[in-house]
Write a protein that holds these residues in place. Structure first.
Motif, mmCIF file in Angstrom:
data_model
loop_
_atom_site.group_PDB
_atom_site.id
_atom_site.type_symbol
_atom_site.label_atom_id
_atom_site.label_comp_id
_atom_site.label_asym_id
_atom_site.label_seq_id
_atom_site.Cartn_x
_atom_site.Cartn_y
_atom_site.Cartn_z
ATOM 1 N N TRP A 19 0.830 -1.208 0.000
ATOM 2 C CA TRP A 19 0.000 0.000 0.000
ATOM 3 C C TRP A 19 0.861 1.254 0.000
ATOM 4 O O TRP A 19 0.540 2.234 -0.661
ATOM 5 C CB TRP A 19 -0.922 0.029 1.202
ATOM 6 N N THR A 20 1.955 1.206 0.745
ATOM 7 C CA THR A 20 2.848 2.363 0.819
ATOM 8 C C THR A 20 3.479 2.638 -0.538
ATOM 9 O O THR A 20 3.551 3.795 -0.977
ATOM 10 C CB THR A 20 3.949 2.130 1.870
ATOM 11 N N GLY A 52 0.503 3.563 -2.931
ATOM 12 C CA GLY A 52 -0.329 4.698 -2.526
ATOM 13 C C GLY A 52 -1.795 4.419 -2.755
ATOM 14 O O GLY A 52 -2.584 5.336 -2.928
ATOM 15 N N TYR A 103 -5.424 6.787 4.473
ATOM 16 C CA TYR A 103 -4.650 6.668 5.708
ATOM 17 C C TYR A 103 -5.420 5.955 6.819
ATOM 18 O O TYR A 103 -4.811 5.315 7.678
ATOM 19 C CB TYR A 103 -4.155 8.036 6.176
#
Length: 107
Positions: free
Chosen positions: A37-38, A41, A45
């Motif tokens: 996911w990082t 993106g 959040y």
């Protein structure tokens, strides 16, 4: 200490390591998911924070199991040994899961 009474059942150290290994395996999968996911993106959040909270909760469960079976004389060393056993068992569990996906057999 070889057994821990939880009120509902008595947990042996071997069972506790097995439970901890399952938790560690989940944490490893979730951390891989968070990493993906990082990089991409692709998640908001809130989703990332919820998954990170899940990771922390599982690690606290493992720490609780490790603490229950640690002696007072060598508390730190016993917890480290418990985590290492759980980590190795989790690696075997993940390898087994991966082999089941591929249809192979793991020793």
């Amino acid at each position: 200490m070889e057994k821990l009474s939880t009120g509902l059942q008595v947990l042996s150290r071997k069972q506790a390591v097995s439970d901890a290994a399952y938790q560690v395996a989940q944490v490893r999968e979730w951390l891989a998911e968070l990493y993906g996911w990082t990089i991409s993106g692709g998640q908001d959040y809130i989703t990332v924070l919820i998954r990170a909270r899940d990771v922390l909760e599982n690690l606290y469960r493992v720490f609780g199991l490790a603490s229950a079976f640690a002696s007072l004389d060598s508390h730190s060393a016993d917890i480290t040994a418990f985590f290492e056993e759980a980590r190795l068992e989790a690696a075997r569990l993940l390898a087994w899961r991966e082999s089941q996906k591929k249809g192979e057999e793991v020793a």
